[in-house]
Design an enzyme around this catalytic site. Sequence first.
Site, PDB file in Angstrom:
ATOM      1  N   ARG A 175       0.860  -1.202   0.000  1.00  0.00           N
ATOM      2  CA  ARG A 175       0.000   0.000   0.000  1.00  0.00           C
ATOM      3  C   ARG A 175       0.889   1.242   0.000  1.00  0.00           C
ATOM      4  O   ARG A 175       2.117   1.143   0.017  1.00  0.00           O
ATOM      5  CB  ARG A 175      -0.924  -0.009   1.219  1.00  0.00           C
ATOM      6  CG  ARG A 175      -0.177   0.201   2.510  1.00  0.00           C
ATOM      7  CD  ARG A 175      -1.096   0.133   3.715  1.00  0.00           C
ATOM      8  NE  ARG A 175      -0.398   0.607   4.899  1.00  0.00           N
ATOM      9  CZ  ARG A 175      -0.823   0.455   6.140  1.00  0.00           C
ATOM     10  NH1 ARG A 175      -1.954  -0.191   6.370  1.00  0.00           N
ATOM     11  NH2 ARG A 175      -0.138   0.941   7.154  1.00  0.00           N
TER      12      ARG A 175
ATOM     13  N   ASP B  95       8.796  -9.991   5.881  1.00  0.00           N
ATOM     14  CA  ASP B  95       8.988  -9.158   7.075  1.00  0.00           C
ATOM     15  C   ASP B  95      10.454  -8.729   7.030  1.00  0.00           C
ATOM     16  O   ASP B  95      11.356  -9.576   7.106  1.00  0.00           O
ATOM     17  CB  ASP B  95       8.689  -9.979   8.333  1.00  0.00           C
ATOM     18  CG  ASP B  95       8.890  -9.162   9.610  1.00  0.00           C
ATOM     19  OD1 ASP B  95       9.640  -8.156   9.582  1.00  0.00           O
ATOM     20  OD2 ASP B  95       8.304  -9.539  10.647  1.00  0.00           O
ATOM     21  N   VAL B  96      10.683  -7.427   6.903  1.00  0.00           N
ATOM     22  CA  VAL B  96      12.057  -6.967   6.653  1.00  0.00           C
ATOM     23  C   VAL B  96      13.012  -7.225   7.814  1.00  0.00           C
ATOM     24  O   VAL B  96      14.222  -7.081   7.665  1.00  0.00           O
ATOM     25  CB  VAL B  96      12.104  -5.463   6.271  1.00  0.00           C
ATOM     26  CG1 VAL B  96      11.441  -5.228   4.932  1.00  0.00           C
ATOM     27  CG2 VAL B  96      11.510  -4.569   7.369  1.00  0.00           C
TER      28      VAL B  96
ATOM     29  N   ASN C 158      11.622   0.326   1.336  1.00  0.00           N
ATOM     30  CA  ASN C 158      10.548   1.284   1.592  1.00  0.00           C
ATOM     31  C   ASN C 158       9.764   0.964   2.867  1.00  0.00           C
ATOM     32  O   ASN C 158       9.190   1.861   3.476  1.00  0.00           O
ATOM     33  CB  ASN C 158       9.603   1.288   0.377  1.00  0.00           C
ATOM     34  CG  ASN C 158       8.264   1.914   0.697  1.00  0.00           C
ATOM     35  OD1 ASN C 158       8.141   3.144   0.747  1.00  0.00           O
ATOM     36  ND2 ASN C 158       7.251   1.085   0.938  1.00  0.00           N
TER      37      ASN C 158
ATOM     38  N   TYR D 283      11.133   7.661  15.549  1.00  0.00           N
ATOM     39  CA  TYR D 283      10.990   7.612  14.088  1.00  0.00           C
ATOM     40  C   TYR D 283      12.123   8.400  13.414  1.00  0.00           C
ATOM     41  O   TYR D 283      12.791   7.891  12.506  1.00  0.00           O
ATOM     42  CB  TYR D 283       9.626   8.175  13.695  1.00  0.00           C
ATOM     43  CG  TYR D 283       9.351   8.181  12.202  1.00  0.00           C
ATOM     44  CD1 TYR D 283       9.043   7.000  11.536  1.00  0.00           C
ATOM     45  CD2 TYR D 283       9.393   9.361  11.468  1.00  0.00           C
ATOM     46  CE1 TYR D 283       8.777   6.997  10.172  1.00  0.00           C
ATOM     47  CE2 TYR D 283       9.134   9.370  10.106  1.00  0.00           C
ATOM     48  CZ  TYR D 283       8.827   8.184   9.465  1.00  0.00           C
ATOM     49  OH  TYR D 283       8.578   8.191   8.104  1.00  0.00           O
TER      50      TYR D 283
ATOM     51  N   LYS E  84      15.127   7.109  10.962  1.00  0.00           N
ATOM     52  CA  LYS E  84      15.225   7.604   9.585  1.00  0.00           C
ATOM     53  C   LYS E  84      16.571   8.279   9.332  1.00  0.00           C
ATOM     54  O   LYS E  84      17.096   8.260   8.213  1.00  0.00           O
ATOM     55  CB  LYS E  84      14.068   8.562   9.293  1.00  0.00           C
ATOM     56  CG  LYS E  84      12.725   7.848   9.205  1.00  0.00           C
ATOM     57  CD  LYS E  84      12.713   6.944   7.989  1.00  0.00           C
ATOM     58  CE  LYS E  84      11.527   6.041   7.890  1.00  0.00           C
ATOM     59  NZ  LYS E  84      11.534   5.196   6.704  1.00  0.00           N
TER      60      LYS E  84
ATOM     61  N   VAL F 144       3.375  12.582   2.993  1.00  0.00           N
ATOM     62  CA  VAL F 144       2.794  11.996   1.786  1.00  0.00           C
ATOM     63  C   VAL F 144       1.406  11.468   2.150  1.00  0.00           C
ATOM     64  O   VAL F 144       1.205  10.947   3.255  1.00  0.00           O
ATOM     65  CB  VAL F 144       3.669  10.830   1.259  1.00  0.00           C
ATOM     66  CG1 VAL F 144       3.150  10.332  -0.085  1.00  0.00           C
ATOM     67  CG2 VAL F 144       5.125  11.249   1.159  1.00  0.00           C
TER      68      VAL F 144
ATOM     69  N   THR G 191      -0.810   8.932   2.568  1.00  0.00           N
ATOM     70  CA  THR G 191      -0.845   7.460   2.641  1.00  0.00           C
ATOM     71  C   THR G 191      -1.524   7.058   3.954  1.00  0.00           C
ATOM     72  O   THR G 191      -1.717   7.900   4.833  1.00  0.00           O
ATOM     73  CB  THR G 191       0.576   6.849   2.660  1.00  0.00           C
ATOM     74  OG1 THR G 191       1.176   7.166   3.926  1.00  0.00           O
ATOM     75  CG2 THR G 191       1.432   7.360   1.520  1.00  0.00           C
TER      76      THR G 191
HETATM   77  N1  LIG Z   1       3.612   8.931   4.520  1.00  0.00           N
HETATM   78  C1  LIG Z   1       4.514   9.859   4.819  1.00  0.00           C
HETATM   79  O1  LIG Z   1       4.153  11.012   5.128  1.00  0.00           O
HETATM   80  C2  LIG Z   1       5.980   9.541   4.753  1.00  0.00           C
HETATM   81  C3  LIG Z   1       6.882  10.609   4.743  1.00  0.00           C
HETATM   82  C4  LIG Z   1       8.249  10.347   4.685  1.00  0.00           C
HETATM   83  C5  LIG Z   1       8.694   9.037   4.635  1.00  0.00           C
HETATM   84  N2  LIG Z   1       7.791   8.004   4.644  1.00  0.00           N
HETATM   85  C6  LIG Z   1       8.317   6.647   4.591  1.00  0.00           C
HETATM   86  O2  LIG Z   1       7.844   6.032   3.424  1.00  0.00           O
HETATM   87  C7  LIG Z   1       7.777   4.612   3.616  1.00  0.00           C
HETATM   88  C8  LIG Z   1       6.395   4.116   3.212  1.00  0.00           C
HETATM   89  O3  LIG Z   1       5.461   4.748   4.052  1.00  0.00           O
HETATM   90  P1  LIG Z   1       3.895   4.890   3.707  1.00  0.00           P
HETATM   91  O4  LIG Z   1       3.529   6.266   4.011  1.00  0.00           O
HETATM   92  O5  LIG Z   1       3.598   4.307   2.397  1.00  0.00           O
HETATM   93  O6  LIG Z   1       3.325   3.989   4.903  1.00  0.00           O
HETATM   94  P2  LIG Z   1       2.209   2.854   4.928  1.00  0.00           P
HETATM   95  O7  LIG Z   1       2.011   2.532   6.365  1.00  0.00           O
HETATM   96  O8  LIG Z   1       1.051   3.271   4.129  1.00  0.00           O
HETATM   97  O9  LIG Z   1       2.950   1.647   4.185  1.00  0.00           O
HETATM   98  C9  LIG Z   1       4.062   1.031   4.787  1.00  0.00           C
HETATM   99  C10 LIG Z   1       4.099  -0.410   4.351  1.00  0.00           C
HETATM  100  O10 LIG Z   1       5.217  -1.036   5.013  1.00  0.00           O
HETATM  101  C11 LIG Z   1       4.759  -2.299   5.476  1.00  0.00           C
HETATM  102  N3  LIG Z   1       5.560  -2.770   6.601  1.00  0.00           N
HETATM  103  C12 LIG Z   1       5.543  -2.352   7.883  1.00  0.00           C
HETATM  104  N4  LIG Z   1       6.365  -3.099   8.620  1.00  0.00           N
HETATM  105  C13 LIG Z   1       6.922  -4.011   7.793  1.00  0.00           C
HETATM  106  C14 LIG Z   1       7.843  -5.057   7.965  1.00  0.00           C
HETATM  107  N5  LIG Z   1       8.377  -5.346   9.161  1.00  0.00           N
HETATM  108  N6  LIG Z   1       8.199  -5.776   6.888  1.00  0.00           N
HETATM  109  C15 LIG Z   1       7.662  -5.519   5.667  1.00  0.00           C
HETATM  110  N7  LIG Z   1       6.763  -4.565   5.449  1.00  0.00           N
HETATM  111  C16 LIG Z   1       6.402  -3.812   6.508  1.00  0.00           C
HETATM  112  C17 LIG Z   1       3.311  -2.082   5.865  1.00  0.00           C
HETATM  113  O11 LIG Z   1       2.596  -3.301   5.978  1.00  0.00           O
HETATM  114  C18 LIG Z   1       2.832  -1.183   4.748  1.00  0.00           C
HETATM  115  O12 LIG Z   1       2.330  -1.914   3.664  1.00  0.00           O
HETATM  116  C19 LIG Z   1       8.096   4.384   5.093  1.00  0.00           C
HETATM  117  O13 LIG Z   1       9.447   3.996   5.216  1.00  0.00           O
HETATM  118  C20 LIG Z   1       7.871   5.742   5.712  1.00  0.00           C
HETATM  119  O14 LIG Z   1       8.610   5.925   6.884  1.00  0.00           O
HETATM  120  C21 LIG Z   1       6.450   8.225   4.691  1.00  0.00           C
END
Ligand SMILES: NC(=O)c1ccc[n+]([C@@H]2O[C@H](COP(=O)([O-])OP(=O)(O)OC[C@H]3O[C@@H](n4cnc5c(N)ncnc54)[C@H](O)[C@@H]3O)[C@@H](O)[C@H]2O)c1
Length: 271
Positions: free
Chosen positions: A27, A71-72, A98, A163, A167, A196, A198
Amino acid sequence: MTATDPRAHLQHNPLRHKIAIVSGGARGIGAAIARRLVADGAEVVIGDVLDNPGRAVAESLGPQAAYAHLDVTEHQDWRAAVELARATFGNPNILVCNAGVMFSSPFEKTTPEDFRRLFEINALGAVQGIHAVLDPMRAAGGGSVVVVSSVGGAVGIEGMSAYCASKAANTMIARSAAIELSQYGIRVNSIHPSRVDTPMSNSDAVAAVASPDTSDLPPLGRIAEPEDVAALVAFLAGDESSFITGDQHFIDGGRQAGYKYSATAARDFRR
Ligand SMILES: NC(=O)c1ccc[n+]([C@@H]2O[C@H](COP(=O)([O-])OP(=O)(O)OC[C@H]3O[C@@H](n4cnc5c(N)ncnc54)[C@H](O)[C@@H]3O)[C@@H](O)[C@H]2O)c1
């Protein structure tokens, strides 16, 4: 561009012959990255812990995509994802780290265990991923790794110490790996999105610290769409960025440029 231009093929399928693994692809940003890489011609293994949504994304992308439970934090899962990529498409030459989780609590209440959990997934998950693809990428003659960090990896955000710390670790994991893996033709970059749209950024954890009005918006006046981030990843994954490694790439609508205090603040004082 002329018909004899050696870069002509990049116009339509810039990632043709590329094989990618995208963690957290069920997602949000990860799903958008998978869609963009496939649209650009790559073959993609989507890994996540959310199996049903992850499988659905892969199925929607047709034969260029496959799904692996990943699972990473689990070494065996990484090995299985790499094996699936090799067996289905060939040696992976793109890795997008990601997958990530968000956590919010005041610094004084954030426990070492909270920090440990965030580091385990957000930071060490990326390390395990890079280790897992190293041999196949070497065998493929090189590759590109993109580690998804955050603006929170460069500046602190109130209520998000664990967090942000995890990061920030992403940044130096990418930089250190870039230096040492350059000898194999493997590039490693980190990207740093601001907010973002999401499921993560719409979660209660973010709602608790984000301003409800528009004063938190970056100069470009909106939050990012997952597709904005996917476009940057596609560029860094492909050969057009072949001289770019070990760098931090902000995709933040100007957030890092500075702050607008209000729409009327920039008065002309010469009058
Ligand atoms: N959304 C934001 O505002 C934002 C901003 C900056 C950075 N990010 C980064 O972008 C990346 C994606 O975030 P997003 O907003 O799409 O979040 P999200 O929660 O919508 O998606 C994250 C995905 O990672 C998966 N995940 C979580 N733990 C996991 C694990 N142990 N192993 C495998 N998969 C796992 C989840 O199941 C999910 O599908 C993340 O690293 C997040 O920190 C997000």
